[in-house]
Design a protein around this motif. Structure first.
Motif, PDB file in Angstrom:
ATOM      1  N   ALA A 423       3.245   4.378  20.209  1.00 23.68           N
ATOM      2  CA  ALA A 423       3.811   3.123  19.275  1.00 23.68           C
ATOM      3  C   ALA A 423       2.609   2.574  18.727  1.00 23.68           C
ATOM      4  O   ALA A 423       2.709   2.162  17.595  1.00 23.68           O
ATOM      5  CB  ALA A 423       4.351   2.311  20.527  1.00 23.68           C
ATOM      6  N   ALA A 424       1.373   2.429  19.352  1.00 24.72           N
ATOM      7  CA  ALA A 424       0.212   1.895  18.754  1.00 24.72           C
ATOM      8  C   ALA A 424       0.022   2.545  17.557  1.00 24.72           C
ATOM      9  O   ALA A 424      -0.415   2.065  16.354  1.00 24.72           O
ATOM     10  CB  ALA A 424      -0.933   1.752  19.862  1.00 24.72           C
ATOM     11  N   LEU A 425      -0.258   4.045  17.720  1.00 21.40           N
ATOM     12  CA  LEU A 425      -0.520   4.589  16.477  1.00 21.40           C
ATOM     13  C   LEU A 425       0.576   4.726  15.370  1.00 21.40           C
ATOM     14  O   LEU A 425       0.090   4.399  14.101  1.00 21.40           O
ATOM     15  CB  LEU A 425      -0.514   6.312  16.816  1.00 21.40           C
ATOM     16  N   ALA A 426       1.765   4.722  15.825  1.00 19.53           N
ATOM     17  CA  ALA A 426       2.903   4.408  14.850  1.00 19.53           C
ATOM     18  C   ALA A 426       2.742   3.033  13.833  1.00 19.53           C
ATOM     19  O   ALA A 426       2.749   2.924  12.533  1.00 19.53           O
ATOM     20  CB  ALA A 426       4.162   4.373  15.363  1.00 19.53           C
ATOM     21  N   LEU A 427       2.369   2.131  14.710  1.00 22.50           N
ATOM     22  CA  LEU A 427       2.346   0.820  14.118  1.00 22.50           C
ATOM     23  C   LEU A 427       0.986   0.729  13.258  1.00 22.50           C
ATOM     24  O   LEU A 427       1.188   0.262  11.981  1.00 22.50           O
ATOM     25  CB  LEU A 427       2.206  -0.360  15.113  1.00 22.50           C
ATOM     26  N   GLY A 428      -0.088   1.241  13.493  1.00 25.53           N
ATOM     27  CA  GLY A 428      -1.401   1.367  12.865  1.00 25.53           C
ATOM     28  C   GLY A 428      -1.228   2.162  11.350  1.00 25.53           C
ATOM     29  O   GLY A 428      -1.211   1.604  10.474  1.00 25.53           O
ATOM     30  N   VAL A 429      -0.450   3.235  11.562  1.00 25.24           N
ATOM     31  CA  VAL A 429      -0.245   4.289  10.404  1.00 25.24           C
ATOM     32  C   VAL A 429       0.768   3.491   9.250  1.00 25.24           C
ATOM     33  O   VAL A 429       0.520   3.600   8.239  1.00 25.24           O
ATOM     34  CB  VAL A 429       0.120   5.624  10.683  1.00 25.24           C
ATOM     35  N   THR A 430       1.987   3.068  10.181  1.00 22.53           N
ATOM     36  CA  THR A 430       2.880   2.321   9.241  1.00 22.53           C
ATOM     37  C   THR A 430       2.295   1.111   8.448  1.00 22.53           C
ATOM     38  O   THR A 430       2.569   1.027   7.271  1.00 22.53           O
ATOM     39  CB  THR A 430       3.982   1.774  10.140  1.00 22.53           C
ATOM     40  N   LEU A 431       1.475   0.028   9.205  1.00 23.01           N
ATOM     41  CA  LEU A 431       1.088  -1.009   8.434  1.00 23.01           C
ATOM     42  C   LEU A 431      -0.126  -0.683   7.323  1.00 23.01           C
ATOM     43  O   LEU A 431       0.018  -1.183   6.419  1.00 23.01           O
ATOM     44  CB  LEU A 431       0.436  -1.792   9.559  1.00 23.01           C
ATOM     45  N   THR A 432      -0.787   0.669   7.553  1.00 19.81           N
ATOM     46  CA  THR A 432      -1.575   1.029   6.747  1.00 19.81           C
ATOM     47  C   THR A 432      -0.803   1.453   5.612  1.00 19.81           C
ATOM     48  O   THR A 432      -1.227   1.268   4.129  1.00 19.81           O
ATOM     49  CB  THR A 432      -2.497   2.263   7.397  1.00 19.81           C
ATOM     50  N   GLY A 433       0.313   2.272   5.609  1.00 19.03           N
ATOM     51  CA  GLY A 433       0.820   2.868   4.526  1.00 19.03           C
ATOM     52  C   GLY A 433       1.840   1.655   3.692  1.00 19.03           C
ATOM     53  O   GLY A 433       2.481   1.728   2.684  1.00 19.03           O
ATOM     54  N   VAL A 434       1.869   0.600   4.427  1.00 19.93           N
ATOM     55  CA  VAL A 434       2.494  -0.522   3.922  1.00 19.93           C
ATOM     56  C   VAL A 434       1.938  -1.611   3.218  1.00 19.93           C
ATOM     57  O   VAL A 434       2.273  -2.182   2.276  1.00 19.93           O
ATOM     58  CB  VAL A 434       3.520  -1.004   4.985  1.00 19.93           C
ATOM     59  N   LEU A 435       1.088  -2.110   3.968  1.00 23.57           N
ATOM     60  CA  LEU A 435       0.196  -3.280   3.518  1.00 23.57           C
ATOM     61  C   LEU A 435      -1.294  -2.995   3.104  1.00 23.57           C
ATOM     62  O   LEU A 435      -1.437  -3.603   1.881  1.00 23.57           O
ATOM     63  CB  LEU A 435      -0.094  -4.345   4.744  1.00 23.57           C
ATOM     64  N   LEU A 436      -1.958  -1.979   3.466  1.00 25.83           N
ATOM     65  CA  LEU A 436      -3.356  -1.883   3.096  1.00 25.83           C
ATOM     66  C   LEU A 436      -3.342  -0.788   1.609  1.00 25.83           C
ATOM     67  O   LEU A 436      -3.783  -1.301   0.935  1.00 25.83           O
ATOM     68  CB  LEU A 436      -4.139  -1.414   4.294  1.00 25.83           C
ATOM     69  N   THR A 437      -2.896   0.444   1.917  1.00 21.95           N
ATOM     70  CA  THR A 437      -2.742   1.278   0.737  1.00 21.95           C
ATOM     71  C   THR A 437      -1.405   1.688   0.800  1.00 21.95           C
ATOM     72  O   THR A 437      -1.151   2.525   1.360  1.00 21.95           O
ATOM     73  CB  THR A 437      -3.846   2.589   0.970  1.00 21.95           C
ATOM     74  N   PRO A 438      -0.521   1.095  -0.172  1.00 22.41           N
ATOM     75  CA  PRO A 438       0.767   1.261  -0.285  1.00 22.41           C
ATOM     76  C   PRO A 438       0.976   2.833  -0.680  1.00 22.41           C
ATOM     77  O   PRO A 438       0.658   3.294  -1.331  1.00 22.41           O
ATOM     78  CB  PRO A 438       1.386   0.579  -1.444  1.00 22.41           C
ATOM     79  N   SER A 439       1.872   3.658   0.417  1.00 24.43           N
ATOM     80  CA  SER A 439       2.202   4.949   0.310  1.00 24.43           C
ATOM     81  C   SER A 439       3.270   5.199   1.131  1.00 24.43           C
ATOM     82  O   SER A 439       3.397   4.948   2.437  1.00 24.43           O
ATOM     83  CB  SER A 439       1.050   5.666   1.042  1.00 24.43           C
ATOM     84  N   LEU A 440       4.110   5.833   0.260  1.00 25.91           N
ATOM     85  CA  LEU A 440       5.360   6.258   0.833  1.00 25.91           C
ATOM     86  C   LEU A 440       5.325   7.382   1.929  1.00 25.91           C
ATOM     87  O   LEU A 440       6.063   7.445   3.126  1.00 25.91           O
ATOM     88  CB  LEU A 440       6.513   6.735   0.089  1.00 25.91           C
ATOM     89  N   TRP A 441       4.277   8.071   1.804  1.00 24.61           N
ATOM     90  CA  TRP A 441       3.933   9.378   2.695  1.00 24.61           C
ATOM     91  C   TRP A 441       3.661   8.631   3.881  1.00 24.61           C
ATOM     92  O   TRP A 441       4.003   9.367   5.124  1.00 24.61           O
ATOM     93  CB  TRP A 441       3.016  10.210   2.119  1.00 24.61           C
ATOM     94  N   LEU A 442       2.664   8.002   3.955  1.00 28.08           N
ATOM     95  CA  LEU A 442       1.896   7.220   5.502  1.00 28.08           C
ATOM     96  C   LEU A 442       3.161   6.410   5.913  1.00 28.08           C
ATOM     97  O   LEU A 442       3.146   6.529   7.128  1.00 28.08           O
ATOM     98  CB  LEU A 442       0.742   6.343   4.874  1.00 28.08           C
ATOM     99  N   ALA A 443       4.007   5.614   5.366  1.00 25.57           N
ATOM    100  CA  ALA A 443       4.830   4.856   5.721  1.00 25.57           C
ATOM    101  C   ALA A 443       6.042   5.834   6.399  1.00 25.57           C
ATOM    102  O   ALA A 443       6.577   5.699   7.515  1.00 25.57           O
ATOM    103  CB  ALA A 443       5.671   4.152   4.800  1.00 25.57           C
ATOM    104  N   GLY A 444       6.306   7.130   5.843  1.00 21.49           N
ATOM    105  CA  GLY A 444       7.262   8.057   6.367  1.00 21.49           C
ATOM    106  C   GLY A 444       6.545   8.656   7.749  1.00 21.49           C
ATOM    107  O   GLY A 444       7.284   8.805   8.642  1.00 21.49           O
ATOM    108  N   LEU A 445       5.275   9.031   7.604  1.00 17.79           N
ATOM    109  CA  LEU A 445       4.810   9.573   8.763  1.00 17.79           C
ATOM    110  C   LEU A 445       4.635   8.321   9.954  1.00 17.79           C
ATOM    111  O   LEU A 445       5.075   8.866  11.237  1.00 17.79           O
ATOM    112  CB  LEU A 445       3.100   9.568   8.753  1.00 17.79           C
TER     113      LEU A 445
END
Length: 854
Positions: A423-445
């Protein structure tokens, strides 16, 4: 001994057929949906290949402009017209039997009820009627060809939709309204039309007058070869006589291009969408199948231990369990293939009824469309049974000598740690892909990791969740409710696995519901922020359909005494410094008064015939500022230097590049507006001004006149259609989840037979027993629904934020509470429905036999 294990597996399946009923149907439905999708896709492609091939079999070559300009988001480029005078040159070329200009444009017929026909996706086309039957893609089925101005031939499907017949007079929007009389009905490739595309064939003079910028232009020229001349030879003979910028391709290449356009714009998207939902259904089925085998293995603990005590190895016990799974997998997948063919055949019959003719011909059943679903069904079933089979193989022989628990709690510290880490990893990857470096691939992961975390933490959370969700049951339903709650609590792992299937279905429904609401909120925000007018005039269409609005409409509305400003927004295309871009063609001065363009640098009033206005975002991307020069290349081959005379802030409705009508006029083809925005004078009420605008609009094809709020809602109308389709497709996943809940309860009743008999013996009535089982089902469904709502809302936020960061548009996030309440109620109702059959079965148990059960 392996043969003995196989015989034991077959014997067990015969004795306990009902145990695997839910698994059988879960695999069957998933495979049927997947096979039906593949067969339908193959059949559609083959049908369109045949249809386009038949329709163009008399056309041996097509002469057209060689260059195209493609704008972002468009797969099909825009070509310049060719001169119709070129027909005479082509006809004099050796090997040519006949040639005819092919004029095409947008033209939307009005039906007998006064409403436009088509426009919701597929193109609404008009063109000249070609007299040579070999060169005409349409065949005259009834009536005659147009012989004078005002006469038209329409495809038979369009006439049926609009309840029109030969001799009727109606209006054709081109976009200027033209009174036409139908003198003939036509077919396309033996069908009533080309799917939902509408076609109106006019006399050539009318087609040039209403569909082209000036007489003497055509979209292309169709050429028929003489006897013994092949298509390749014809094209090579034509090449020397064609002017620069004009090319010839074979008729076969033209037909293939048309098929490729259909494939890229519709078939690929459509079949991909169905394949995604097939994958969701199979993922839900995986949970249900795994849960069934886990319960069956747990119930057979003593049986497997006895086998071990008699000399069976771990491998043999594991193989025996997998053999059962294999039989179910192969049988269910094979039946699913037959069901998939039935689904495709049903859609072939259904599509014409909903207005989308399925191309005639037999179903195309390829080896891939059969082997792939069969393989997927078997792999899903065996993969789901693998862990339970391995657990069966680890059964200790001594377990035969003691009473064993049916299941472990699953709420271990190790599971909690692993789930928390995921859950922590999912939150970190999602927030990175959404807020820091916008990326649909990171958000999907991140979304995939979040789903995995939910699955791992399910047994940990189920105990607390069921206690909370079931707390009111003790007060509302007394002892019956309390027992239902205790039954749901006794096996957290089983409860979580059973609810997991429903959780995925509800999560996907919630995801699309939240994303749809966010798209609507985005449209509302866009209109509210950009549109400062009072009413909007538009044609209700999307995709390539519709004919647009007459450019004469905005000046006519502007002349009304109640109107302060009226501005029409047309569209054009050009390459700006080598990159294809969409142009907004309008009066820039009035545009700035009706639309909020933000901060404007420079002057919108000085664009003239060689000036352009650009959004700040595009100016930064192109490294342009006011006073700089941008080189525009148009489809007619002209390259013109334009001066950037204004840079403005906002672009949602106004577009990124604005030129005047005078600047676009030398390069335009068919001139249309997509929107007319109107502002009223001070003191004029909305009702009064709207009535005045509507009166003028009636003279120009009667387009829709809407207030700002109405326009925003209608612009988002396609979202509701999309959601309806999504809900219909997700119904399969929810059905499979219900089968899983029902199957789990049925198996649980089997293992609790003695317990249920004792409850009946001490005074529990049949009605109370049925209620207990139903409420247990509702509690499991409530847990799955709550988890699905939470996960779906989170993934919806991720998708909206990722889309916002990855695109130029600004997305708004919105949660629709009413729709989500409906989703929650449907989930609970589904749980109650899933519990009906197991509850009836439990109530029919014989008390004495149940007590005597081992």
């Amino acid at each position: 001994m392996n043969a003995a294990a196989l015989r034991l597996s077959v014997s067990s399946l015969r004795s306990h057929k009902r145990r695997f009923a839910g698994t059988f149907f879960a695999v069957l439905l998933g495979v049927a949906f997947l096979a039906g999708t593949l067969v339908m896709g193959d059949t559609l492609r083959a049908g369109f290949d045949t249809m386009f091939g038949n329709a163009t079999k008399g056309t041996d070559a097509v002469v057209r402009s060689a260059d195209t300009i493609t704008t972002p988001g468009e797969s099909q480029g825009v070509r310049a017209p060719v001169a119709t005078d070129l027909v005479r040159t082509i006809e004099r070329t050796p090997g040519v039997a006949a040639a005819a200009p092919d004029i095409q444009g947008a033209g939307q017929l009005i039906g007998s009820d006064g409403k436009p026909i088509g426009g919701q996706g597929p193109p609404t086309l008009a063109g000249n009627w070609i007299d040579d039957p070999e060169l005409n893609a349409y065949r005259l089925a009834e009536g005659r060809a147009p012989s004078k101005s005002g006469e038209v031939v329409v495809n038979r499907g369009t006439a049926k939709k609009g309840h029109l017949k030969i001799g009727d007079t109606t209006v054709l929007r081109t976009p200027d309204p033209v009174r036409v009389t139908i003198v003939g009905l036509a077919t396309f490739g033996g069908e009533d039309g080309m799917a939902q595309v509408t076609f109106t064939g006019m006399a050539q003079a009318d087609a040039e007058k209403y569909l082209t910028a000036k007489p003497g232009e055509a979209a292309s020229i169709r050429v028929r070869a003489g006897p013994g001349v092949g298509q390749g030879k014809l094209v090579s003979d034509l090449a020397p006589v064609l002017p620069k910028g004009v090319e010839a391709i074979t008729g076969q290449e033209s037909a293939q291009e048309n098929t490729d356009v259909i494939s890229s714009q519709f078939l690929t998207v459509f079949t991909t969408l169905l394949l995604v939902f097939s994958g969701i259904a199979l993922l839900v089925a995986t949970f249900s199948i795994h849960n069934t085998f886990a319960i069956v293995v747990a119930q057979r603990t003593r049986e497997n231990a006895l086998l071990r005590a008699l000399g069976a190895s771990r491998r043999q016990v594991t193989v025996s369990t997998l053999a059962e799974a294999s039989v179910v997998a192969v049988t269910a997948s094979a039946v699913g293939l037959v069901g998939g063919i039935g689904i495709a055949a049903g859609l072939q019959a259904l599509f014409p009824a909903i207005g989308f003719p399925f191309p005639e011909g037999d179903l195309v059943i390829s080896a891939l469309s059969m082997l792939l679903p069969l393989g997927v069904g078997i792999v899903v079933c065996l993969g789901s049974a693998l862990l339970p089979a391995a657990r069966a193989g680890r059964t200790a022989p001594l377990a035969a000598l003691r009473e064993t628990a049916v299941d472990e709690s699953g709420a271990s510290r190790g599971r909690a740690s692993v789930g928390g880490g995921l859950a922590a990893l999912a939150l970190g990857v999602t927030l990175t892909g959404v807020l820091l470096t916008p990326s649909l691939w990171l958000a999907g992961l991140g979304a995939v990791l979040a789903l995995a975390a939910f699955v791992v933490l399910g047994p940990v959370a189920s105990t607390t969740a069921v206690r909370v969700l079931g707390a009111p049951l003790g007060k509302l339903r007394g002892v019956t409710g309390g027992l239902a709650r205790r039954n749901a609590l006794r096996s957290p792992k089983r409860t979580a696995a059973t609810a997991g299937a429903l959780m995925i279905g509800v999560a996907v429904v919630t995801l699309f519901t939240v994303f749809g609401a966010s798209l609507k909120a985005t449209m509302d925000q866009t209109v509210s922020r950009s549109f400062a007018g009072d009413v909007a005039v538009s044609t209700p269409s999307f995709g390539a359909g519709g004919s647009g609005l007459s450019p004469k409409l905005a000046p006519a509305i502007s002349a009304q005494p109640t109107v302060e400003y009226a501005v029409g927004l047309g569209k054009g295309v050009a390459e700006v410094n080598g990159e294809g871009r969409a142009l907004t063609v309008t009066d820039p001065v009035t545009l700035g008064k009706v639309f909020d363009l933000g901060d404007v640098q420079g002057s919108l009033s000085s664009l003239g015939t060689d000036g352009i206005a650009i959004t700040r975002k595009e100016a930064d991307k192109q490294h342009l500022a006011t006073g700089d020069t941008a080189r525009l290349a148009f489809t007619d081959g002209q390259r013109v230097n334009f001066t950037v005379r204004a840079v403005y802030g906002q672009s949602e409705l106004a577009g990124d590049y604005v030129v005047t009508r005078a600047a676009w006029a030398p390069h335009r083809t068919q001139d249309t507006d997509t929107l007319v925005a109107v502002s009223f004078k001070d003191g004029v009420s909305t009702a009064e001004g709207k009535a005045a605008v509507k009166k003028v609009a009636e003279r120009y094809g009667d387009p829709e006149v809407q207030t700002r709020d109405e326009y925003a809602q209608s612009s988002a109308g396609g979202i509701d259609m999309m959601l309806t389709l999504v809900y219909a497709l997700l119904a399969l996943a929810v059905l499979i989840a219900l089968l899983g809940i029902a199957n789990t309860l049925t198996l649980a009743i089997h293992e609790r037979t003695r317990e249920l008999g004792l409850l009946r013996a001490v005074g529990q009535t049949r009605a109370q027993l049925r209620a207990m089982v139903r409420w247990e089902s509702v509690l499991v469904a409530a847990f799955g629904t709550a988890g699905g709502l939470a996960l779906g809302a989170f993934l919806g936020w991720v998708l909206v934020e990722a889309s916002d960061g990855a695109s130029d548009s600004s997305f708004a996030f919105a949660v629709p509470p009413l729709r989500l309440v409906v989703v929650a109620l449907v989930g609970l109702a589904a749980g109650a429905l899933a519990g009906l059959r197991p509850a009836r079965r439990a109530a029919r148990l014989d008390v004495l036999r149940a007590i005597a059960t081992e």
